[in-house]
Structures are given as C-alpha cells and as structure tokens.
Design a protein around this motif. Structure first.
Motif, PDB file in Angstrom:
ATOM      1  N   LEU A   1       0.813  -1.215   0.000  1.00 11.27           N
ATOM      2  CA  LEU A   1       0.000   0.000   0.000  1.00 11.27           C
ATOM      3  C   LEU A   1       0.845   1.262   0.000  1.00 11.27           C
ATOM      4  O   LEU A   1       0.494   2.253  -0.640  1.00 11.27           O
ATOM      5  CB  LEU A   1      -0.909   0.011   1.228  1.00 11.27           C
ATOM      6  N   SER A   2       1.939   1.236   0.769  1.00  8.23           N
ATOM      7  CA  SER A   2       2.748   2.442   0.914  1.00  8.23           C
ATOM      8  C   SER A   2       4.119   2.059   1.433  1.00  8.23           C
ATOM      9  O   SER A   2       4.367   0.912   1.829  1.00  8.23           O
ATOM     10  CB  SER A   2       2.084   3.427   1.882  1.00  8.23           C
ATOM     11  N   LYS A   3       5.007   3.056   1.438  1.00  9.77           N
ATOM     12  CA  LYS A   3       6.352   2.884   2.001  1.00  9.77           C
ATOM     13  C   LYS A   3       6.593   4.052   2.949  1.00  9.77           C
ATOM     14  O   LYS A   3       6.437   5.209   2.555  1.00  9.77           O
ATOM     15  CB  LYS A   3       7.406   2.878   0.896  1.00  9.77           C
ATOM     16  N   VAL A   4       6.948   3.721   4.172  1.00  5.32           N
ATOM     17  CA  VAL A   4       7.278   4.756   5.157  1.00  5.32           C
ATOM     18  C   VAL A   4       8.794   4.779   5.276  1.00  5.32           C
ATOM     19  O   VAL A   4       9.423   3.745   5.550  1.00  5.32           O
ATOM     20  CB  VAL A   4       6.617   4.462   6.519  1.00  5.32           C
ATOM     21  N   VAL A   5       9.389   5.948   5.066  1.00  2.00           N
ATOM     22  CA  VAL A   5      10.843   6.079   5.016  1.00  2.00           C
ATOM     23  C   VAL A   5      11.279   7.148   6.012  1.00  2.00           C
ATOM     24  O   VAL A   5      10.657   8.211   6.102  1.00  2.00           O
ATOM     25  CB  VAL A   5      11.315   6.483   3.599  1.00  2.00           C
ATOM     26  N   ALA A   6      12.337   6.851   6.750  1.00  5.12           N
ATOM     27  CA  ALA A   6      12.862   7.828   7.712  1.00  5.12           C
ATOM     28  C   ALA A   6      14.339   8.070   7.442  1.00  5.12           C
ATOM     29  O   ALA A   6      15.080   7.153   7.082  1.00  5.12           O
ATOM     30  CB  ALA A   6      12.661   7.333   9.141  1.00  5.12           C
ATOM     31  N   TYR A   7      14.748   9.316   7.650  1.00  2.99           N
ATOM     32  CA  TYR A   7      16.142   9.717   7.440  1.00  2.99           C
ATOM     33  C   TYR A   7      16.671  10.374   8.709  1.00  2.99           C
ATOM     34  O   TYR A   7      15.932  11.072   9.420  1.00  2.99           O
ATOM     35  CB  TYR A   7      16.231  10.713   6.283  1.00  2.99           C
ATOM     36  N   GLY A   8      17.953  10.160   8.984  1.00  3.28           N
ATOM     37  CA  GLY A   8      18.594  10.814  10.123  1.00  3.28           C
ATOM     38  C   GLY A   8      20.083  10.937   9.887  1.00  3.28           C
ATOM     39  O   GLY A   8      20.629  10.341   8.950  1.00  3.28           O
ATOM     40  N   PRO A   9      20.744  11.695  10.741  1.00  2.34           N
ATOM     41  CA  PRO A   9      22.194  11.833  10.585  1.00  2.34           C
ATOM     42  C   PRO A   9      22.947  10.543  10.854  1.00  2.34           C
ATOM     43  O   PRO A   9      24.094  10.385  10.443  1.00  2.34           O
ATOM     44  CB  PRO A   9      22.552  12.919  11.620  1.00  2.34           C
ATOM     45  N   ASP A  10      22.304   9.608  11.568  1.00  2.00           N
ATOM     46  CA  ASP A  10      22.918   8.318  11.854  1.00  2.00           C
ATOM     47  C   ASP A  10      21.824   7.255  11.867  1.00  2.00           C
ATOM     48  O   ASP A  10      20.629   7.551  11.831  1.00  2.00           O
ATOM     49  CB  ASP A  10      23.656   8.355  13.201  1.00  2.00           C
ATOM     50  N   ARG A  11      22.247   5.996  11.926  1.00  2.00           N
ATOM     51  CA  ARG A  11      21.294   4.878  11.834  1.00  2.00           C
ATOM     52  C   ARG A  11      20.335   4.851  13.020  1.00  2.00           C
ATOM     53  O   ARG A  11      19.132   4.591  12.857  1.00  2.00           O
ATOM     54  CB  ARG A  11      22.062   3.558  11.735  1.00  2.00           C
ATOM     55  N   ALA A  12      20.836   5.093  14.215  1.00  2.00           N
ATOM     56  CA  ALA A  12      19.977   5.032  15.397  1.00  2.00           C
ATOM     57  C   ALA A  12      18.840   6.049  15.306  1.00  2.00           C
ATOM     58  O   ALA A  12      17.688   5.745  15.648  1.00  2.00           O
ATOM     59  CB  ALA A  12      20.804   5.263  16.666  1.00  2.00           C
ATOM     60  N   THR A  13      19.154   7.245  14.830  1.00  2.00           N
ATOM     61  CA  THR A  13      18.116   8.270  14.682  1.00  2.00           C
ATOM     62  C   THR A  13      17.098   7.869  13.629  1.00  2.00           C
ATOM     63  O   THR A  13      15.879   8.026  13.824  1.00  2.00           O
ATOM     64  CB  THR A  13      18.753   9.617  14.308  1.00  2.00           C
ATOM     65  N   ALA A  14      17.578   7.350  12.503  1.00  2.98           N
ATOM     66  CA  ALA A  14      16.662   6.926  11.444  1.00  2.98           C
ATOM     67  C   ALA A  14      15.733   5.822  11.927  1.00  2.98           C
ATOM     68  O   ALA A  14      14.535   5.833  11.633  1.00  2.98           O
ATOM     69  CB  ALA A  14      17.454   6.467  10.219  1.00  2.98           C
TER      70      ALA A  14
END
Length: 667
Positions: free
Chosen positions: A383-396
């Motif tokens: 249905l959809s893709k939820v994507v997160a970005y951060g300065p590092d992996r833990a934040t993402a």
C-alpha cells in the motif's frame, strides 16, 4: 525533456512518478482499470485514460491498450514504474516500434538480465564474482557436485516464486520437479539453475545509473536482508556491514555488470554477501528497473532517481562522476502491506475508512492511498512505504518506529505494527542482520492478544453513540437515555457484546456514575474499573482519548468504535449478537462453517452439496494478490451447505461451506 509522459502503472509508484513529472513541468498521463477509476494516481495526474476491466491481464498488462492510451494523449515517453510490464523486453520493443521512448534500459539489456543463466555468464565474463552453481540441462549433476545445501531458482523470474532450498540431496529429484512446476506456473518457463546456499547470508544491492553516452556510476548500496518468504520488507542505506574498501569494490563490480549488458538508466545489481566475510560477495541478479526501495538511496545521495531516469531517457548526459557521489546520513524504509500478521500474513482488504500517513521531520511516506480507497485482491498487497532519514542509523530507526506508530489505516488490516516491533528487535538495532532473521523471530513479533483497552474504547464509543440522540435542549425523559437510570434504585448496566474476528466474543458492561464518568466491567473481571471518556472522534481528528483506572489511552478510531488503531496495529471490533449465534449453532448441530481466510476470488470448487468428505480433504481454493489458499475439511462429514462457485468474489470471514460431521466424529 519530454512534454508528456504516460505512467504505465498504478498505486504508490504511479503517484511517486507523477510527483516528479509535476516538479519538472512535464504533463502526466495516468492509466487505470475499472477497479482504479477513483484511485489517487488518477486524481493526481494531469489526465487519465481507462485501459480496461479490473483484471491486470486486461488492463495494466495489456501492451496494446497502454500504447493506444499513449497515442490518444500524445505522450512522447512511457514510464513503467515497477512490476507489471517494467521488465518486459517485448513491451520496451513495442514502445520503440510505436515511436515512444521507454523510460528504462534497452530491450536487449532487459532480456539478457531477465534470463538469470545468461546474466551470470555475462557478468562472470566481465570479472564480476558469481555464486558457484550450475544450470539445466546438467542441474542435478551440478547440485550434487556443489553438495548440500543448494538453492534451486527459476531462470525466468524472481520474487521468491519457484525457489527451493535443498538441505538433503536424497530429496533433490522431488524438489527439482516441484520447482519446475512452480516456475512454469509463475513464468511460463520451467528452466532452473542451482546455486550454492550460503547460510545466514546478507542481501546487499548496488544502485547504478548509466546514460546513453557511456557514463556509468553507482550510488552506493542498500541493505535488504530483512525479508519474509524471500520478499523484502525493510531496506536501508548504507549497510552497516560494509567498510569503504568493500563498498568501492562492490560498486565497481556493479558498474562492470551494467556495462556488460549495455545498460542505460537506473538499475540495481544484487549481491549475496556472507556476514562473516563481506569481501566474498557474489552477484545474484540485476533488476532492470526502478526498485521499490529507491527512496533510501535518494535520501542519502540527494538525487531524485525518477528525475534522472527521465533525463537519461531524454538523451541527457550525467553531469556528475563517481567522485561526486557522497552518502550522507542514514535512511530506512518499511513496506506497509495489506496483510494480516495474526492470520499468517494472509492478504487482507477492505475500504480505507480513516487514514493518516506521517510526513516531515525526517519522515517521508510514498503512498497510493486516500480515504475511501478500495483495497481488493487483484493487485500487489503493498500500500505504501514509510521512510525515515537521520544523521545516523539510530536516529533513522527511532524516527521510522515513531512514524509507523503514527501510521493509521483503519478499514484494512496491515503489517505496520509488526514492522514497528521488528525494527525494535535487538538484532535489528545492532545491525546483526541476515535473510533468515525475520522467519526465525516472527513468532515473537506477532501479537494475537487484543488489549483490554481496545474493548473498553469500543464500548465507550458505542455508549456515546447511544446517548447522542437523547441530547438536546429542554427536558429529557430519563428513561430514553442509556444511563441505566432507575427510580429509587441502583443504576442498571448497559451491555455491549463485542467480537474481534478470530477471537471469542467479549461482553463489556457500562453504567454512568454521579461524576459524569462510568463504571466498566469486562468479562472475567472481579470488580468494575473506573472510566472517563473524551469527545468521540469527528471530522479530520480521529483521536479518541479515555481514562481507565486513572491511566489515559489514545486510539485512532471511527466514531462508531468499529475500528480502532494504535502504534501501527488496528482492530476491527464488531457487534456480536449472542442470540443469533446460539440459533446458528443449533441449526448446524455442531457443523463447522468454513470461512474465507482473506478477501479474494474462489478459483476452484471440488465438492457439491451432499458429498462425503474426509478430514483434511481439499475442498476449495481462494486466490488473492497472487497467493492461493486451500480450504480443507476440518473433519470427516457431509457438505451441508456450499455458498460459492468458481469466480465468486468473497469477503474475509465470509462463510463458504458448512460441513456436518459424521456420526463417528460427533460421538
């Protein structure tokens, strides 16, 4: 650049491509089947053309109808998205023959890389390491020379279909025969290859981009090791496994693989990587299209891959070299699918009654949904893709878990809650991944229990709905208000009989208290709980907050209380009529009703009313989203009712047949 581009796809990828076309000032043309007449991609395009009935073979897979739509709208190019005709060399040639630009690689490159046997031979000649293996006609001999375990794979397709892991070579002939049947059914070609199986492998792919002037670069890697049934469900960029030297070596191998087939456009070279020795990576296959997981690469490189597909297809040169490509930060993507983890991840469906998809603050949702969307059984369940970005992996990871918790799709069961729990698993947090991790840990990630507060919320909302008609100005007859008011006596309870599909019915009793709160008594509770409720959800605000014994709970909810959602999970809470249920059980005298495990189409009916059946006998087949589910007899008996025929469309939990047990079974 083109003036008009037709998008030969549907759902979230069609919406995604249209978004970039709009930003470039290019007119977009959508196509739609009858099932998608009111779909979001149709509304967002500049114009849209009907291409046929709901079945994909008569619409989205019809080359003739898509080309007719392109001609009718004066499109200059066709973007295929992914799935459907995206990796169909015949379609790419047909576009060229019709004077259209196919936004993708040349047809010959599609054909070459679509044949896994020829693809391995081609990249091996270009000095790209490949997994040791063999092919037809010497498949069995090659498998025995490799030694167990080995993996059988169809040459003509992927997606996990027709793949067989053989750990016991005494079963090799049977497994080969089964793999051939599945490959022939899925791809029309039963040719197989065999590869050495790498235990606990990691799946890492490299994004490549090539223009028509001989320039090829790679855009780093994506880790795709979190899979279920050979299907990716979480992807991230970059991979925590690779150091700079290995990343550069794999990138160069991917570039050479692209050059070996004359590739142009955006493509992905997939590698199998031993977790303990990343430098021993081996080529698996090349996907000659845009990947589902392309957003994570866009977020860490700052490049719009759809834009560069279009620019390359229009004849532009890449204005950057490999030295200009830098990976910044970390991105993780989760695929939200119409499937029910509590039912073994069977496809689900329904109408989207309430929707919230997070955006902003490092979060991006690519979706084809809107409220009112009908999710059926004809197309892919994503249905959809939820994507997160951060300065590092833990934040993402933190941002993605929070985004999934805030994702609301009421009316259609999804896997969002399951994905949120998976992302919190210690092995995922540490980056200790492999392609078998999800299957090993799935039992602990699926929760089948319905929290007490779900029933409480459903009862409180029903109580509010009952009281609403009695509210107003002036005098109110106390007997018309469901407060349990009694003249000179203790207030009576109002009973709400509720049932969540797959669970036993539950009765929740409510009565008003003098302080405008409630006493709430659940089945099995020794004493009532104290409850107070905020306003019922209305308009765009779907939140419902209430307190139970001093603890506040907030759900996304429909005002009726029939759907509730929290932290990515959702529950359908139906009204249960105990009298009707009792009469139904009496009428069937202990017979078992066979219900549809998922919304879909009945494709096979093997029995008729009056037939005698044995326990475990296959009776019907229901198909949904390319998945077949066999309905078997729960015990020996007689077919008392049969309410469907081949071609019948069925809803989840719809009664298909009733089997009356034999006297021996009843005894």
């Amino acid at each position: 650049m083109f003036d008009t581009v037709l998008v030969a796809n549907r759902g979230e990828i069609a919406v995604r491509v249209i978004r970039t076309l709009r930003s470039l000032g290019v007119r977009s043309v959508a196509v739609f089947s009858d099932a998608d007449a009111d779909a979001r991609h149709v509304r967002e395009a500049d114009t849209a053309v009907r291409i046929g009935p709901a079945p994909a073979v008569e619409s989205y897979l019809s080359v003739e109808r898509i080309l007719q739509a392109a001609a009718a709208t004066n499109a200059q190019a066709v973007h295929p998205g992914y799935g459907f005709l995206a990796e169909n060399a015949g379609f790419a040639r047909a576009c060229a023959d019709a004077g259209l630009v196919f936004v993708g690689p040349p047809a010959d490159a599609i054909a070459l890389m679509g044949d896994k046997i020829r693809a391995k031979e081609t990249v091996s000649a270009a000095k790209v390491p490949v997994v040791p293996g063999g092919r037809d006609p010497d498949l069995a001999r090659a498998a025995r020379e490799l030694g167990a375990p080995v993996l059988l794979k169809p040459s003509a397709g992927g997606g996990g279909k027709g793949m067989r892991l053989v750990r016991d070579l005494s079963r090799l002939d049977d497994e080969i025969a089964a793999a051939r049947r599945e490959a022939a059914a899925s791809f029309g070609d039963d040719t197989l290859l065999v590869e050495r199986w790498i235990d606990r492998p990691r799946h890492i792919e490299i994004q490549v981009l090539a223009d028509g002037h001989g320039n090829v670069v790679h855009l780093g890697e994506r880790e795709c090791s979190l899979q279920r049934r050979h299907q990716k469900i979480i992807e991230e960029a970059p991979s925590v496994l690779l150091d700079d030297a290995t990343r550069a070596a794999m990138g160069e191998a991917a570039v050479q693989a692209a050059r070996s087939c004359g590739y142009v456009g955006a493509g992905t070279v997939e590698f199998i990587v031993p977790g303990g020795d990343p430098a021993a990576y081996c080529f698996m296959e090349m996907n000659t299209r845009l990947q589902v997981e392309h957003p994570v690469t866009e977020l860490v490189t700052g490049l719009d891959l759809v834009e560069w597909q279009l620019r390359v297809a229009a004849g532009e040169r890449l204005p950057f070299t490999q030295d200009d490509i830098a990976l910044t930060g970390h991105a993780v993507e989760a695929r939200v699918c119409a499937e029910d983890p509590t039912r073994g991840f069977l496809p689900s469906g329904g109408t989207v009654l309430a929707l919230h998809e997070p955006q902003g603050d490092g979060v991006r949702t690519d979706s084809g949904l809107s409220e009112g969307t009908e999710v059926g059984s004809l197309y892919d369940p994503m249905l959809s893709k939820v994507v997160a970005y951060g300065p590092d992996r833990a934040t993402a990871l933190r941002r993605l878990r929070a985004a999934l918790a805030g994702t609301v799709v009421l009316g259609v069961p999804t896997n969002a809650g399951f994905l949120r729990r998976l992302l919190a698993h210690p092995a995922v947090v540490e980056g200790d991944l492999d392609t078998g991790l999800v299957e090993r840990e799935v039992a602990g990630l699926v929760t089948d229990e319905v929290p007490t507060e779900v029933y409480a919320a459903a009862a409180l909302l029903r109580q509010a709905a009952l009281a609403a008609p009695a509210r107003g100005t002036g005098w109110v007859d106390p007997f018309s208000v469901p407060q349990g008011w009694r003249l000179g006596g203790e207030r009576a309870w109002t009973s709400h009989h509720l049932r969540v599909p797959g669970h036993d019915p539950v009765t929740v009793r409510l009565r008003d208290t003098a302080d405008d709160g409630f006493e709430l008594l659940l089945d099995g509770a020794e004493a009532p709980a104290r409850a107070s409720a905020g306003p019922a959800p209305s308009g765009a605000d779907r939140r419902f907050t209430f307190r139970l014994d001093g603890v506040a709970h907030t759900f996304a909810a429909l005002p009726s209380g029939t759907w509730l959602g929290r932290d990515g999970d959702a529950w359908q809470v139906r009204d249960h009529d105990p009298v009707e249920a009792s009469l139904s059980r009496t009428a069937h005298s202990g017979a078992d009703s066979l219900t549809a495990p998922m919304p879909g189409t009945v494709t096979v009916v093997k029995v008729a009313v009056g037939d005698e059946v044995s326990a475990g006998q296959s009776l019907l087949v229901v198909e949904a989203m390319k998945m077949e589910h066999v309905i078997s007899a729960p015990h020996a008996g007689t077919v008392a009712e049969l309410d469907v025929s081949p071609g019948s469309t069925v809803a989840m939990d719809q009664v298909l047949a009733v089997i009356t047990p034999t006297e021996e079974e009843q005894a």
